[in-house]
Design a protein around this motif. Structure first.
Motif, PDB file in Angstrom:
ATOM      1  N   ALA A   1       3.225  -2.819 -11.015  1.00 58.30           N
ATOM      2  CA  ALA A   1       4.657  -3.654 -10.074  1.00 58.30           C
ATOM      3  C   ALA A   1       3.929  -1.931  -8.216  1.00 58.30           C
ATOM      4  CB  ALA A   1       5.625  -3.413 -10.036  1.00 58.30           C
ATOM      5  N   SER A   2       3.053  -1.212  -9.404  1.00 59.29           N
ATOM      6  CA  SER A   2       3.911   0.148  -8.151  1.00 59.29           C
ATOM      7  C   SER A   2       1.900  -0.016  -7.361  1.00 59.29           C
ATOM      8  CB  SER A   2       3.462   1.410  -8.733  1.00 59.29           C
ATOM      9  OG  SER A   2       2.749   1.707  -9.704  1.00 59.29           O
ATOM     10  N   GLN A   3       0.737  -0.493  -8.426  1.00 56.51           N
ATOM     11  CA  GLN A   3      -0.449  -0.279  -7.326  1.00 56.51           C
ATOM     12  C   GLN A   3      -0.741  -1.223  -6.509  1.00 56.51           C
ATOM     13  OE1 GLN A   3      -2.774  -0.192 -10.965  1.00 56.51           O
ATOM     14  NE2 GLN A   3      -2.883   1.582 -11.345  1.00 56.51           N
ATOM     15  N   ARG A   4       0.067  -2.605  -7.162  1.00 54.92           N
ATOM     16  CA  ARG A   4       0.521  -4.106  -6.829  1.00 54.92           C
ATOM     17  C   ARG A   4       0.947  -3.701  -4.999  1.00 54.92           C
ATOM     18  NH1 ARG A   4      -0.433  -9.258  -8.070  1.00 54.92           N
ATOM     19  NH2 ARG A   4      -0.610  -8.710 -10.110  1.00 54.92           N
ATOM     20  N   LEU A   5       2.258  -3.261  -5.269  1.00 54.18           N
ATOM     21  CA  LEU A   5       2.715  -3.045  -4.200  1.00 54.18           C
ATOM     22  C   LEU A   5       2.170  -1.606  -2.567  1.00 54.18           C
ATOM     23  CD1 LEU A   5       6.893  -3.098  -5.489  1.00 54.18           C
ATOM     24  CD2 LEU A   5       5.877  -5.038  -3.959  1.00 54.18           C
ATOM     25  N   SER A   6       1.206  -1.099  -3.897  1.00 52.51           N
ATOM     26  CA  SER A   6       0.834   0.337  -3.027  1.00 52.51           C
ATOM     27  C   SER A   6      -0.403  -0.319  -2.337  1.00 52.51           C
ATOM     28  CB  SER A   6       0.243   1.198  -3.556  1.00 52.51           C
ATOM     29  OG  SER A   6       1.430   2.073  -4.218  1.00 52.51           O
ATOM     30  N   ARG A   7      -1.057  -1.315  -2.947  1.00 49.48           N
ATOM     31  CA  ARG A   7      -2.663  -2.143  -2.227  1.00 49.48           C
ATOM     32  C   ARG A   7      -1.770  -3.072  -1.586  1.00 49.48           C
ATOM     33  NH1 ARG A   7      -4.241  -3.344  -6.563  1.00 49.48           N
ATOM     34  NH2 ARG A   7      -3.563  -5.075  -6.779  1.00 49.48           N
ATOM     35  N   TYR A   8      -0.530  -3.456  -1.504  1.00 48.67           N
ATOM     36  CA  TYR A   8       0.096  -4.850  -0.329  1.00 48.67           C
ATOM     37  C   TYR A   8       0.783  -4.308   1.255  1.00 48.67           C
ATOM     38  CZ  TYR A   8       3.541  -7.857   1.317  1.00 48.67           C
ATOM     39  OH  TYR A   8       3.979  -9.477   2.558  1.00 48.67           O
ATOM     40  N   PHE A   9       0.768  -2.614   0.861  1.00 43.55           N
ATOM     41  CA  PHE A   9       1.688  -2.566   1.641  1.00 43.55           C
ATOM     42  C   PHE A   9       0.715  -2.206   2.563  1.00 43.55           C
ATOM     43  CE2 PHE A   9       5.847  -2.120   0.047  1.00 43.55           C
ATOM     44  CZ  PHE A   9       6.601  -2.883   1.437  1.00 43.55           C
ATOM     45  N   VAL A  10      -0.366  -1.052   1.715  1.00 42.89           N
ATOM     46  CA  VAL A  10      -1.322  -0.384   2.720  1.00 42.89           C
ATOM     47  C   VAL A  10      -2.609  -1.744   3.700  1.00 42.89           C
ATOM     48  CG1 VAL A  10      -3.758   0.811   2.190  1.00 42.89           C
ATOM     49  CG2 VAL A  10      -1.811   1.833   1.493  1.00 42.89           C
ATOM     50  N   ALA A  11      -2.758  -2.574   2.815  1.00 43.51           N
ATOM     51  CA  ALA A  11      -3.636  -2.982   3.374  1.00 43.51           C
ATOM     52  C   ALA A  11      -2.861  -4.219   4.357  1.00 43.51           C
ATOM     53  CB  ALA A  11      -4.438  -4.645   2.141  1.00 43.51           C
ATOM     54  N   GLN A  12      -1.556  -4.681   4.604  1.00 43.42           N
ATOM     55  CA  GLN A  12      -0.883  -5.165   5.053  1.00 43.42           C
ATOM     56  C   GLN A  12      -0.306  -4.396   6.660  1.00 43.42           C
ATOM     57  OE1 GLN A  12      -0.190  -8.860   4.710  1.00 43.42           O
ATOM     58  NE2 GLN A  12       0.717  -8.948   7.106  1.00 43.42           N
ATOM     59  N   LEU A  13      -0.358  -3.295   6.023  1.00 45.31           N
ATOM     60  CA  LEU A  13      -0.090  -2.058   7.254  1.00 45.31           C
ATOM     61  C   LEU A  13      -1.886  -2.060   7.654  1.00 45.31           C
ATOM     62  CD1 LEU A  13       1.482  -0.207   8.799  1.00 45.31           C
ATOM     63  CD2 LEU A  13       0.930   2.041   7.683  1.00 45.31           C
ATOM     64  N   GLY A  14      -3.132  -2.232   7.890  1.00 46.75           N
ATOM     65  CA  GLY A  14      -3.916  -1.768   8.411  1.00 46.75           C
ATOM     66  C   GLY A  14      -4.767  -3.275   9.058  1.00 46.75           C
TER      67      GLY A  14
END
Length: 630
Positions: A234-247
């Protein structure tokens, strides 16, 4: 062709669904309580949720700074400080753009008035003209109303009730303190929430490992592996999602700012910031900014060139970002189905308003990830996830149950684009037939439906005769069409021996025989088929002992080794003593399950691949018969 049917004397039995239990009622009550808690506790839960999401976004930056040996506290401080400055910069930029745009609006007053007049003439003006014509036509056919009654005079007028005197209430002018409160109240609330979010985020980042250990202790200390895997996922998926979406959003905002500035739309940075922020809202976010920019572009120019160019810019940028950039960064699948994203946006916006709309996707992603590891919440993963709800075999059988063979054939075409034909038959059709066989044994399939399913499968098999498997197998591979025949001819110096395919008496065994016959013919092995009734009624009279060297007995009943199959093998052996008998499909080996008959000349095959290979090998196999000779 006649298919084996269940006995006609028994009625079809449909097993009733399970009755509601106390556990199901408790689950419903728990869901209601949780939803009510989320709604009534939103004033407390929204800042905490924002802090958790912000910690997921800042976690990669904190880890990067810690790798540079800056220390935990200093790394967190720098990450939070960068976030504060970034938010303050964006806010100041938006405010400056709004002020500049408001100051420049009088310059576009004439163009705006001309655009409004044009729009009114095309829409409201035509509607007024149409309503006027309708009113005129209605007055012509409407009878003249009676005259109004005369007004009272004299004593009647003096006795008439007095008209009340109108009274107006004037609010006193606000004091400077009241004006200050009105001006600052919209700002104080967000600032207060932002300060709480930053403080909670700092503590979450400081005690990240300790919080993880406490969550493991609360939710799954008995199964540390599953709980740890779920939290990390959950933490890796959300971190990856937020960072990618922000970029992606920042890149989209930058491109839109450059494009709008080139087109000449005022407030390009404002609309770019709106597009970058609103892209966190699924599907409709960026189009709010697009509509706003297009309306302004249409209002400030008499022509429509600027408005059309602005709309095209937003469309091109969103398509490139959604179809190319996002799949490259975090895959084509975010873990949620499109319908789940829409439903989640409606649900969370109802609970928490605009903030819930922005957080709907990551919150639902957390729930779906949790459902993958918690059995009681697995239904959420099925309902909201993007994985297929049914396996290909279940889908195939469901299409046949729904009397939709066309859709089953379309599914076969899609699957055969990525797998050989024999794999499709073994992994999809045969697995689906095992589901159908279980339902037939339970008596829930009527005789007419059994006939329709068998006929639909035979039509599909016949339609798949022209499938080309050369793209999956090299030309020298034995599975390639004609490859086994050439290999047998080169080894034995003669053509392959014909194979006689005999079905069992199961409801779908003749369909399986048709599959085996087709695969053997594609391997260059001649084969003939018969039926269980013909073999049984003539005591294997269809078998010619002089020309039959390989007999393939095919049935879905082989794992249970029923007595009729043993008798059938015995009859075949009595008729052709020197023939090689191969039994499948799905037969267990001797050391793993029951054996049909103690016949050293028979071979048991566990898969469809093994069955075809054994039949193509000829009357004498170099390998030791499976399940015998031990």
């Amino acid at each position: 062709m006649n298919f084996p049917l269940p006995p006609q004397g028994r009625r079809n039995r449909v097993f009733p669904s399970s009755t509601p239990t106390l556990h199901g009622l408790a689950s419903v009550i728990t869901c209601v309580v949780v939803v009510c808690g989320l709604y009534f506790g939103r004033q407390v839960l929204i800042p905490i949720t924002l802090s958790v999401m912000l910690s997921f976004l800042l976690a990669p930056l904190v880890m990067l700074l810690r790798r540079l040996h800056l220390g935990q506290f200093f790394s967190i401080f720098v990450a939070v400080l960068v976030t504060v400055f970034a938010l303050a910069g964006v806010g100041a930029l938006i405010a400056a753009q709004i002020v500049q745009l408001a100051a420049d609006l009088p310059q576009y007053q004439e163009a705006i008035e001309q655009k409004v007049e044009t729009v009114q003439e095309k829409t409201v003006g035509r509607a007024d003209s149409l309503m006027t014509r309708a009113a005129t036509a209605l007055q012509r056919v409407t009878p003249t109303p009676p005259p109004a009654p005369p007004q009272p005079r004299g004593r009647a007028a003096r006795n008439a009730p007095a008209v009340p005197m109108p009274v107006e209430v004037h609010t006193p002018a606000p004091t400077p303190m009241q004006l200050a409160q009105r001006a600052l109240s919209p700002v104080v609330g967000p600032l207060e929430t932002g300060f709480i979010v930053l403080v909670v985020t700092i503590f979450i980042l400081l005690q990240r490992e300790d919080l993880r250990d406490r969550l493991i202790s609360v939710f799954g200390s008995d199964d540390l592996h599953r709980t740890t895997t779920a939290i990390n996922d959950a933490s890796q998926r959300l971190s990856r999602y937020f960072v990618a979406q922000l970029g992606v959003n920042v890149s989209v905002g930058a491109v839109i700012a450059i494009g709008l500035a080139g087109i000449g739309v005022p407030g390009a940075l404002l609309f770019a910031a709106m597009a970058a922020l609103l892209r966190f809202v699924p599907y409709i976010g960026i189009w709010i900014a697009a509509v706003s920019a297009t309306i302004l572009a249409a209002a400030i120019q008499p022509q429509w060139t600027m408005a059309v160019s602005t709309l095209i810019l937003f469309i091109v940028v969103d398509v490139v970002a959604g179809q190319f950039a996002e799949p490259m960064l975090y895959g084509r699948r975010s873990g949620l189905s499109p319908l789940a994203v829409v439903v989640a946006a409606i649900f969370w916006s109802w609970l928490w308003g605009p903030i819930g709309l922005v957080l709907s996707t990551p919150l639902t992603l957390c729930i779906v990830t949790l459902g993958r590891y918690v059995d009681r919440l697995n239904f959420l993963t099925i309902l909201l996830g993007d994985q297929p709800a049914l396996t290909p075999a279940q889908t195939c059988y469901q299409r046949l149950l729904a009397d939709d063979p066309h859709e089953a054939l379309l599914q076969a075409d899609r699957l055969l684009a990525g797998m050989p034909l024999i794999d499709y038959y073994e992994q999809v059709v045969l697995e689906g037939l095992r589901f159908a066989r279980n339902d037939a044994l339970r008596g829930v399939l009527p005789a007419e439906q059994l006939q329709r399913i068998n006929q639909a499968l035979l039509d599909i098999i016949e339609d798949l005769e022209s499938v080309d498997d050369s793209r999956h197998l090299p030309p020298d591979e034995p599975g390639f069409e004609g490859g086994a025949a050439r290999e047998a001819q080169g080894r034995a110096g003669e053509a392959p021996q014909p194979v006689l395919c005999v079905p069992g008496r199961g409801a779908f065994d003749e369909v399986v025989v048709a599959i085996v016959a087709q695969l053997l013919q594609r391997r260059g092995v001649p084969c003939a088929t018969t039926s269980y009734e013909q073999v049984r009624s003539t005591r294997a009279g269809m078998v010619d002992p002089r020309s039959t060297h390989v007999i393939c007995l095919v049935s879905l009943d082989t794992p249970e080794a029923p007595p009729y199959l043993r008798n059938l093998v015995r009859r075949l052996r009595e008729r052709s003593a020197h023939a090689r008998i191969i039994v499948g499909v799905g037969t267990l080996r001797r050391e793993e399950g029951p054996v049909i008959v103690e016949d050293p000349g028979a071979s048991l095959t566990a898969t469809l691949h093994d069955l075809i290979d054994e039949c193509a090998a000829g009357p004498v196999s170099e390998a030791k018969p499976a399940g015998f000779g031990n």
